[in-house]
Enzyme design. Sequence first.
Site, PDB file in Angstrom:
ATOM      1  N   CYS A  76       0.856  -1.187   0.000  1.00 45.19           N
ATOM      2  CA  CYS A  76       0.000   0.000   0.000  1.00 45.19           C
ATOM      3  C   CYS A  76       0.894   1.239   0.000  1.00 45.19           C
ATOM      4  CB  CYS A  76      -0.900  -0.019   1.233  1.00 45.19           C
ATOM      5  SG  CYS A  76      -1.893   1.483   1.444  1.00 45.19           S
ATOM      6  N   CYS A  79       0.621   3.178   3.548  1.00 48.82           N
ATOM      7  CA  CYS A  79       1.126   2.680   4.836  1.00 48.82           C
ATOM      8  C   CYS A  79       2.169   1.574   4.721  1.00 48.82           C
ATOM      9  CB  CYS A  79      -0.034   2.207   5.704  1.00 48.82           C
ATOM     10  SG  CYS A  79      -0.826   0.686   5.109  1.00 48.82           S
ATOM     11  N   CYS A 124      -6.960  -1.461   1.626  1.00 47.37           N
ATOM     12  CA  CYS A 124      -5.830  -1.923   2.412  1.00 47.37           C
ATOM     13  C   CYS A 124      -6.368  -2.300   3.788  1.00 47.37           C
ATOM     14  CB  CYS A 124      -4.787  -0.816   2.540  1.00 47.37           C
ATOM     15  SG  CYS A 124      -3.474  -1.188   3.718  1.00 47.37           S
ATOM     16  N   CYS A 127      -4.786   0.404   6.585  1.00 45.18           N
ATOM     17  CA  CYS A 127      -5.163   1.823   6.692  1.00 45.18           C
ATOM     18  C   CYS A 127      -6.523   2.139   6.066  1.00 45.18           C
ATOM     19  CB  CYS A 127      -4.082   2.708   6.081  1.00 45.18           C
ATOM     20  SG  CYS A 127      -3.971   2.629   4.271  1.00 45.18           S
ATOM     21  N   CYS A 148      -8.591  -5.698  -9.846  1.00 45.01           N
ATOM     22  CA  CYS A 148      -8.226  -4.587 -10.718  1.00 45.01           C
ATOM     23  C   CYS A 148      -7.813  -3.429  -9.809  1.00 45.01           C
ATOM     24  CB  CYS A 148      -9.432  -4.215 -11.584  1.00 45.01           C
ATOM     25  SG  CYS A 148      -9.072  -2.976 -12.821  1.00 45.01           S
TER      26      CYS A 148
END
Length: 162
Positions: A76, A79, A124, A127, A148
């Site tokens: 991510c 984070c 995510c 976060c 996607c």
Amino acid sequence: MKKIFLVLCTALLASCNGNAQKTEKKGSENFPVTKTDAEWKAELSSDEYAVLRKAATERPFSSDLLKVNEAGTFVCAACGNPVYEEQYKFDSGTGWPSFDRAIEGGVAYGRDSKLGYERQEVHCANCGGHLGHVFNDGPTETTGKRHCINGVAMDFKPESEQ
């Protein structure tokens, strides 16, 4: 008679409250990493902020991550949480990085009805940042799923640097 008609019309209008613009809200209290909107704006680029915090979609074929084909992990961009492995990436032809599965525990799922129909949204798990969506048109010889994902929502960490 007019009062009954007025009450019926009011009830009918109230029941027509559509869901096309609604999304399942993900409260920041549901994720280990929580920050204020101002903190996210200060830490992320404008494109990262638009996608990760406001659920925007990047332009197709605009991500350098489409070209990644070496062993490593996608994390991510907000984070650093590991979300996808390169070995599960495939060329879907859609213009966005696509994977047939996520790292177990790396992502969370929600519902998105912004386009007038329901889609499975990917966040995510650390976060709550918006990553993209899951569709049922991926490689059938594996999971049959296509995650996607917006490239701007991720960074790539080559295996050699981990």
